[in-house]
Design an enzyme around this catalytic site. Structure first.
Site, short mmCIF file in Angstrom:
data_model
loop_
_atom_site.label_atom_id
_atom_site.label_comp_id
_atom_site.label_asym_id
_atom_site.label_seq_id
_atom_site.Cartn_x
_atom_site.Cartn_y
_atom_site.Cartn_z
N GLY C 130 0.86 -1.18 0.00
CA GLY C 130 0.00 0.00 0.00
C GLY C 130 0.89 1.23 0.00
O GLY C 130 1.43 1.63 -1.03
N ASP C 241 5.42 13.27 -6.50
CA ASP C 241 5.65 14.64 -6.04
C ASP C 241 4.72 15.60 -6.76
O ASP C 241 4.10 16.47 -6.15
CB ASP C 241 7.09 15.09 -6.35
CG ASP C 241 8.07 14.52 -5.34
OD1 ASP C 241 7.63 14.05 -4.28
OD2 ASP C 241 9.28 14.54 -5.64
N GLU C 243 2.01 14.82 -8.46
CA GLU C 243 0.61 14.47 -8.25
C GLU C 243 0.09 15.02 -6.93
O GLU C 243 -1.02 15.54 -6.85
CB GLU C 243 0.51 12.95 -8.25
CG GLU C 243 -0.84 12.42 -8.66
CD GLU C 243 -0.87 10.91 -8.54
OE1 GLU C 243 0.18 10.27 -8.77
OE2 GLU C 243 -1.94 10.40 -8.19
#
Lengths: 397, 384, 397, 384
Positions: C130, C241, C243
C-alpha cells in the site's frame, strides 16, 4: 468492585491529615523546588512515626504496613498539601537494597533511610545517557578492594545537600551495554568528587538546582557495590516501574486545578467575570473531565498495586499526568489574556506561580523517560507490540 | 503571483540578519534582560537610525524611507529571529504610522523626523485591566479643562514605558463601553502625575503599569479628532500586530532551527533522535505551522499595502501566529530533553517568550472573536 | 513579493469560470465520488479547448501553456465548483510518457489523453503493498515479445470504466525491491484480466467504487513497456511529487468550509441561533484560521511550482489539507448535536453530505501515502533528517 | 478500594460475552441494519428475558433481579463490544428505572413484570428540535382535557420507536423554557394521532421522528407528579447515560483490539506497522483514553448505587466517553489504511457509529456545560 476506602484506610488518612495539619509550616510548603532544612525535618518526623519504613522488617528499622495502600494514601495526602512525598529514598534505594544487597549493607543503610538520616542523590544521567541510560560511559575501574572513577554525571538534583549517592557506573566496557553497569553507594565526601551548579529555568529563588558531578580518581570501597557486579541496569529498570508509580501522585495536580478554578470563580476584571464567560466555562469543564481521568487512572494503578507492581498503569499515570499537567499549565495562562505572561507582581495570579508551572510543564513531559517513552511501554507491555527501537521484527505466522 | 522577496527585500533581510548576528547575540539579549537601564540599548537604537530602519515606513517627505508594510515586516522578522529587545514596534511602526495617518501637518513635520533620527522613543498605552484587547474596555478618562485635558486612570502592559519619551495613550472622552468615544493623546512621559511601575514578565522584558493621576496635557497633544481615536488607531494597530506576528514567527523559525539541529546531532539508543518518527512528526508539524503563520502574515502585510479590507486576515494571522509561537517554543524545548529547561541553555530565552508572545496584543481568544465577526457577522469581501 | 494574480492570470481564470458556468450541470457536480458519462464529457470539452495538453508540444496534441500557473488556476476553479479536475491522466501518465517513453508511444498515447479519449486506471497497489509500493509482488514474466502476468491488484479506483491501465509490475524478483519494478500500459480488454467490485463506506448511491483486478496469464506486448525495464519505481516516485501537488487543490475545502459557515449562520433551532452562540463562533473562527493556513501553504506551493516541482510544499499541502479536512469534518458535525449523526432526511444538514465527508475524512489522512508519510517527507527533504525507516544512521562528526 | 469485578460480575460478564460472541456476530449486526422489521431481533429479546437481563435492575418484588447499576453496566459493556442493536437501554434501564422510582404502586405492579418478561418494549421521546439536551428545550405540550391529556408536538431521535409498545414521553405541562413544568407520560405507541417517520443515521440504526397530533391519553398514563417530570426523570436519565457510556466504551475497546491486532500483523517497509513509533503512539493514547472513560463510567455507576450526588461525575463520564468513542473509531480506522474505509470491512461498522455515539444523548457540548455548572456554580461536594 468497591471504590470506597475501607474504615482502616480512612482512619489512617485522618492520621496523616492530622500530622500534616500539625507539622506543616509555610517553609515546608513554600519550597516545592528546593529541599530545605524545614522540609528535611518534616520528613524526619514522618520517619519517627514509622512511615518511611512501612512494610519493611523491623530489624532493619521498618515498621508493619497497616494495609497495602497505606503508602499511597500517605503520599497522596502529602502531595495534596504541598509537603514532600516519600519518593526515591524509599521507592528506589531502600527497595533495591532490601531486594539485592548484602545483609551487612541492609543493616547499615536501611535504618538510616527510614530515620531520614542523610539525604540521597540518584546519580545516573550523563550528557550522552539521558533517556537511554544503557549508554552511560562513566567508568568504575575494578582495582580489587576498591573501584576507581574518573568522569562526570549531570542533572543530579539533590547532590548539593546529599550525604550519599546512589550511583550507576559502567564496570564492564566490553559487555553489551546493558550488561556492564553496576550500582554503588558513594559517600558524598569522597576525595575526588566535586560539584558544579546548574539551575532550571525560573524566577530567582524558585528555581530547582541540579548539579554536574565530577570525579577525579575517586575511590569507592568494594563493600559499597550494591548486589551483583554488572546487574545495575536491571536493578535500575525494576526500580523505575515502582518509582513511576510512587512518585507520581495525581493529588497535587487536582489541587492545582481546583485552585485555578477557584481563581476564575473569584477574579473580577472590573465587571467581567471569567466564570460567566461561556468559553472560559467550557474550557475549564473540558479540563475538569481530563483531570478526573487522571484520578481514575491513578485509582486503577493503586488497585493493581495491591497485587503486583503496576508497571503499565504507572506508565499511563506518567503519560497522562505529564500531558494533562502541560495542557492545564497552558490553558490556565491562555484564559488570562496578557496577564498570563506575568511572572510576579500585583496583577500576576498566584504571584507568578502559574508561569513557573508553565515553564516547567514541558519538562514533566520529558523527565523520567518522558511521555513518549511511557507510551512505548504501554505499546510493548500492554499491547504486545515490538519495540520500535529494535531491529524490524516480523510477526510469527 | 510570486512570493519571492524582491531584490531590495532580500538585501534588507541580509543586512538585518548580519547586523543581528553581530550585535544581537544571546549574550546581548541576556544582558538586556538584566539591564539596569531601560532594557534596550541606546547605541543599537542609534545604529537603527543610521541604517534608516527607524523611518522605514515614514514618508520620504518627513525624512523616512517610505517603504511598504511588507518591507518593514521582512526587517522585523529578522529582529524576531534574534529576540531583539527594542522599542521599535511602538515607535517606528505604531507611533510613526498613526502620526503619519492621523496627525496634523504640523505634528507630522515636528514629530516624524524625530522618530527617524532616533531622538524620540514612543511607548503605547492601550491595555487596561481586562483579559481582552477590546477598545470597549478602555476606561482611562480624558476630561477637557480649558486648554488642557486631564487624564485619570491606569494602563497596563506598556512596553518600554520607562525608556520612552512620549506615550501614545488611548483615552475615553465619550460614551463608555463602546468602540467610539476614544481619543488619542501624545503624552510626555515626564508629565506630572504619571507614575510608572514595572510588571515582571516571563521574558524579563520591560512592561509597565502607568497610573495617570490628574495628568494635565495641552490640547495640542491630541492626535486626530476627538472621540474618533479608535478609527484613527485601528489601521496602525493592525500594522503593528502584523509586525509583531513577523517578530514572533522569526523567533519561532529560529527556535525550530535549533531544535532540528539538536535532533540531528543528539544520539540516544544508537541513532540521532531526529531519526525517530515521533520527533520527525513534531518537527514537521511545527515547520508547517511556521510556514503557514509566516505566509498569513506576509499576505496580510501585502493586503495592508494595497489598502484593502484586512481585518479578517490580520485576525487570522495573529490568532494563528500566536498559537504557533506558543506551540513551537513549548515542543521545541521538549526536544532538548532536560537540557531545554536549564537556565544556562540559550533556547530557554525562547521558551520564556513563547506563551507571553502568544498572549500579547490580544490573545488568541480576542482575535478569534474578531475572526468570528468577520466570517459570521459581515458579508464576505471577495479578494482578487 | 506579489500575492495578486496578473492580468493574464485573471483573464484566464475568467475564461475558466465562464466555461464552468456554461458547461456545468447538476449531473457533473452531483457525483463527486463516481466518474460518470456527464463528467467524462465535461472533461472532453476541456480537451477540445486545449486545456488538458497545456504545456505539451503541439505535435503530441498539446497546446501552448499561457503562463506557468495556468494549470493550477484551471484546477482550482474546477475544484471550487465541484467539477472534475485535471488529475492523474495528465499529471502522472502524460507527464511520465512525455519524459521517458519512446517516440512511438508518445505519438500513440499523448494525443489520446489530451482529447480525453479512453479513461485510465492507476494500477499499483496490492494487499501487501500500500504505502510501501516497493513491496509489490505481482510479477510480469519476460517472455521475449511479451510479458505474462498472473496475480492481482486492489483498490484500483477507475478500473470499472477504464480503457487503459497504467500498471506497475515486478519484472525482476531478485533485484533489490525498488530496482525490479516496471511500468506498463495495459489494455483493459486484455484476455485474462477480470474485476471484482469493492465499495467504500457510504450511503447507497454515493459510495466510491474501487476494484480488485485479477490477472490470469494476461499478456502485455513488449511495446507497452514504458521507458526502461526495472525503472518503474523511480518513475512512480517522480510522478508522486507532482501528483500530490496537482491533485490537492485546497479550493474545494475552502468552499465546503464556507458552506458550513453559511449553514450555521442561517439555521435556526426554533429560536436558538448557533451563530449567536459564543462557543460555536469561537470554534468556527479557529477553524477559519486553520483553513486559511491551507490556502497559504497552497499559495506557497504554486509560487514554487513556477520554478521547480514543489515536492516539500506539496507534502505540506497534503498533510495540512488532509488534517484540516478531518478536523472540520469532525467539527462541523460536533457543533450540530445529535443532528450530526444523521445520514439524510429532513433534519440532516446537506442531506447527509457532511456525514459522508466525515466518514471518508480519515481516508484522506491515510490515502496517497498519508499524513504521516508527508511529514516524513518534510522531515527528510526539508529538515535533512535521516529516514526513520532506515537503519540507525549516526551523524557525521 | 478495589476495582476487581466481583465473582458474580465476572460470571455475568463471561456469560454475556459468550452469548454475544455466538449470537451478535458482525453478520447479525449487518442483517439488523438492513432489517425490514424493527431493527432488532425479537428472538434475541426473548433470550435476554430468559437470562433475566431485562429485569436486571428491576426490584425482586416485581420479578426482577434487583442488581446494581454497576452490575448492569458490566453487562451493557459486553453488548457494546458487539454493537448489539436492541431497545435494552430505554426499556430495561430508563423505563424500568423511572417506573420503579416514580411509578405508583399500581403502575409498578402492572408494568415492571412485563418489562422483565419481555412483553413490553419501551422507547424514550425526549429530544426535540435543539442542538442541546436540556429539559428547558422541551416544548411538546400536554394539555389537560377532562380525564385526558392531549399531546401536541414533535419528538426527534426516538430510538426503536416503531418496534416499541410504549413510549416514555417528556411533555410540557407548566412554565415554558424551564427545567420545571415537565410531566412524564407512558404513551401507547399505537395511539391515534401519532405518526412516526424514520430518521436515517450513520449507524443505520432505528431513530424516528414522532409527530403528536392531538394525541389523547388517559390521566392514568401519567408517570409521577404533574410538572415534576424532570425531577423524576433526571436520576434515571443519568443511569441510562452511564449505561450508554459503558456501551460505547465496550465498542471502543473492541475496535481498539482489532486495530492493535492488525497493526501487529500488517507488514509494510519490512516490519509490522505496529512497530512504528507513530502507530504505537496512536494505540497507546487511545487505550489510555479508553481506560479513563471506562473507569469514570464504573466510578459513576458506583456512586449512583451509593445514592450520592453524581451529576458532575456522570457529566464527566459522558463528555469524556463521547470524545473517546469518536476519537477511537476515527483513528483506529486510519490504522487499517484504505481498507478501513471499505464497506465490506467489518470495522466500518464501528467507524459509522463513532461520531453518532459521540453526539447521542447530549453531545460533548451539553455535558461540558453541566460540568461547568457543577465545578463553577455549585459548591464542591466532598466525596470520601
Amino acid at each position: 468492585m468497591d471504590f470506597d476506602w475501607s474504615p482502616e484506610e480512612i482512619a489512617f488518612r485522618e492520621e496523616v491529615r492530622e500530622f500534616i495539619a500539625r507539622e506543616m509550616t509555610e517553609e515546608v510548603e513554600g519550597s516545592i523546588f528546593i529541599d530545605t532544612p524545614p522540609r528535611i525535618e518534616f520528613v524526619t518526623k514522618m520517619g519517627k512515626l514509622g512511615w518511611l519504613g512501612m512494610g519493611f522488617p523491623e530489624k532493619y528499622g521498618g515498621s508493619p504496613n497497616p494495609f497495602p495502600l497505606a503508602q499511597f494514601i500517605l503520599n497522596s495526602e502529602l502531595d495534596r498539601s504541598g509537603a514532600p512525598i516519600i519518593g526515591k529514598n524509599v521507592g528506589t534505594i531502600a527497595s533495591t537494597i532490601f531486594n539485592v544487597a548484602s545483609e551487612e549493607m541492609k543493616m547499615e543503610f536501611l535504618p538510616m533511610i527510614f530515620r531520614n538520616e542523610g539525604q540521597w542523590a540518584i546519580t545516573y544521567t550523563e550528557p550522552n545517557a539521558g533517556t537511554d541510560l544503557g549508554s552511560m560511559q562513566c567508568r568504575a575501574i575494578d582495582k580489587g578492594d576498591h573501584f576507581e572513577v574518573t568522569g562526570m554525571k549531570h542533572y543530579i538534583t539533590s547532590a548539593h545537600f546529599c550525604r550519599w549517592h546512589w550511583m550507576a557506573l559502567r564496570t564492564d566496557p566490553d559487555a553489551p551495554k546493558h550488561k556492564g553497569i553496576s550500582i554503588f553507594i558513594v559517600d558524598h565526601d569522597s576525595p575526588g568528587l566535586s560539584l558544579s551548579r546548574m539551575d532550571t529555568i525560573g524566577r530567582e529563588g524558585t528555581t530547582h538546582r541540579t548539579n554536574q558531578v565530577f570525579f577525579d580518581k575517586m575511590k569507592i570501597p568494594r563493600a559499597r557495590l550494591v548486589g551483583e557486579l554488572n546487574k545495575g541496569f536491571y536493578y535500575m529498570m525494576q526500580a523505575l516501574d515502582y518509582e513511576r508509580f510512587a512518585i507520581l501522585s495525581f493529588a497535587s495536580r487536582v489541587r492545582r486545578f481546583d485552585h485555578i478554578v477557584d481563581w476564575y470563580k473569584n477574579v473580577d476584571f472590573e465587571g467581567e467575570r471569567p466564570s460567566d464567560d461561556p468559553n472560559t466555562r467550557r474550557s475549564l469543564a473540558r479540563m475538569a473531565a481530563r483531570v478526573e481521568v487522571g484520578t481514575m487512572l491513578e485509582r486503577m494503578a493503586i488497585c493493581k498495586a495491591q497485587y503486583e507492581v503496576p508497571a503499565v498503569e504507572a506508565a499511563m499515570n506518567k503519560a497522562w499526568g505529564a500531558s494533562i499537567g502541560d495542557e492545564f499549565a497552558q490553558l490556565s495562562l491562555d484564559l488570562m489574556g496578557p496577564f498570563g505572561g506575568l511572572w510576579g507582581g500585583e496583577h500576576s495570579p498566584f504571584e507568578g506561580g502559574l508561569a513557573d508551572e508553565y515553564l516547567m510543564a514541558g519538562h514533566a513531559r520529558v523527565a523520567a523517560g518522558g511521555v513518549d517513552t511511557s507510551k512505548a511501554i504501554i505499546a510493548r507491555r500492554l499491547l504486545g507490540l515490538p519495540n520500535a527501537l529494535d531491529k524490524p521484527k516480523l510477526p510469527q505466522r | 503571483m510570486d512570493i519571492k522577496l524582491t531584490e531590495d527585500q532580500t538585501q534588507l533581510q541580509d543586512i538585518a540578519s548580519k547586523f543581528m548576528d553581530n550585535h544581537c547575540t544571546f549574550d546581548f539579549v541576556r544582558k538586556m534582560e538584566k539591564d539596569e537601564g531601560f532594557g534596550f540599548c541606546p547605541d543599537m537604537w542609534k545604529q537603527f537610525a543610521d541604517m534608516g530602519w527607524l523611518g522605514i515606513i515614514v514618508p520620504e517627505e518627513f525624512g523616512g524611507m517610505g517603504m511598504s508594510t511588507l518591507d518593514m515586516v521582512v526587517l522585523v522578522r529578522e529582529m524576531g529571529r534574534h529576540l531583539c529587545p527594542s522599542p521599535y514596534l511602538f515607535t517606528s511602526v505604531l507611533a510613526a504610522d498613526v502620526i503619519a495617518q492621523a496627525g496634523t501637518r504640523k505634528q507630522k513635520a515636528a514629530l516624524l523626523p524625530e522618530i527617524v533620527s532616533g531622538k524620540t522613543i514612543y511607548a503605547f498605552a492601550y491595555q487596561e485591566y481586562s483579559r481582552f484587547f477590546k477598545p470597549e474596555h478602555i476606561k482611562l478618562q480624558a476630561k477637557r479643562d480649558g486648554d488642557n485635558f486631564i487624564l485619570n486612570g491606569t494602563k497596563l502592559f506598556v512596553e518600554f514605558a520607562e525608556g520612552a519619551d512620549t506615550i501614545v495613550v488611548a483615552a475615553r472622552t465619550g460614551k463608555a463601553n463602546s468602540q467610539s468615544g476614544l481619543t488619542l493623546f501624545l503624552v510626555d512621559r515626564n508629565s506630572t502625575g504619571i507614575s510608572i511601575k514595572h510588571m515582571p514578565t516571563m521574558s524579563r522584558d520591560r512592561h509597565y503599569q502607568i497610573d495617570f493621576n490628574n495628568v494635565e496635557i495641552p490640547t495640542s497633544a491630541r492626535l486626530g479628532k476627538q472621540s474618533k481615536g479608535w478609527e484613527a488607531l485601528e489601521p496602525s494597530l493592525h500594522k503593528t500586530v502584523i509586525a509583531f506576528c513577523a517578530y514572533t514567527n522569526g523567533a519561532g523559525f529560529e527556535m525550530h532551527g535549533y531544535a532540528t539541529k539538536y535532533a540531528s546531532e543528539r544520539v540516544q539508543f544508537g541513532r540521532p533522535i531526529g531519526q525517530m518518527q515521533t520527533i520527525q512528526g513534531y518537527l514537521a508539524q511545527m515547520i508547517m505551522e511556521l510556514y503557514g503563520a509566516d505566509m498569513l502574515t506576509m499576505f496580510s502585510a501585502f493586503q495592508i499595502d494595497k489598502a484593502r479590507h484586512t481585518r479578517g486576515y490580520v485576525a487570522k494571522a495573529k490568532a494563528f501566529s500566536a498559537e504557533t509561537v506558543g506551540h513551537v517554543m513549548d515542543v521545541s524545548s521538549q526536544i532538548f530533553g532536560g537540557m531545554g529547561y536549564m537556565e544556562e541553555q540559550d533556547t530557554t530565552l525562547f521558551l520564556r517568550r513563547g506563551k507571553q508572545y502568544q498572549l500579547a496584543l490580544g490573545g488568541t481568544e480576542y482575535w478569534e472573536d474578531v475572526i468570528a465577526e468577520e466570517i459570521i457577522d459581515r458579508e464576505p469581501v471577495v479578494l482578487t
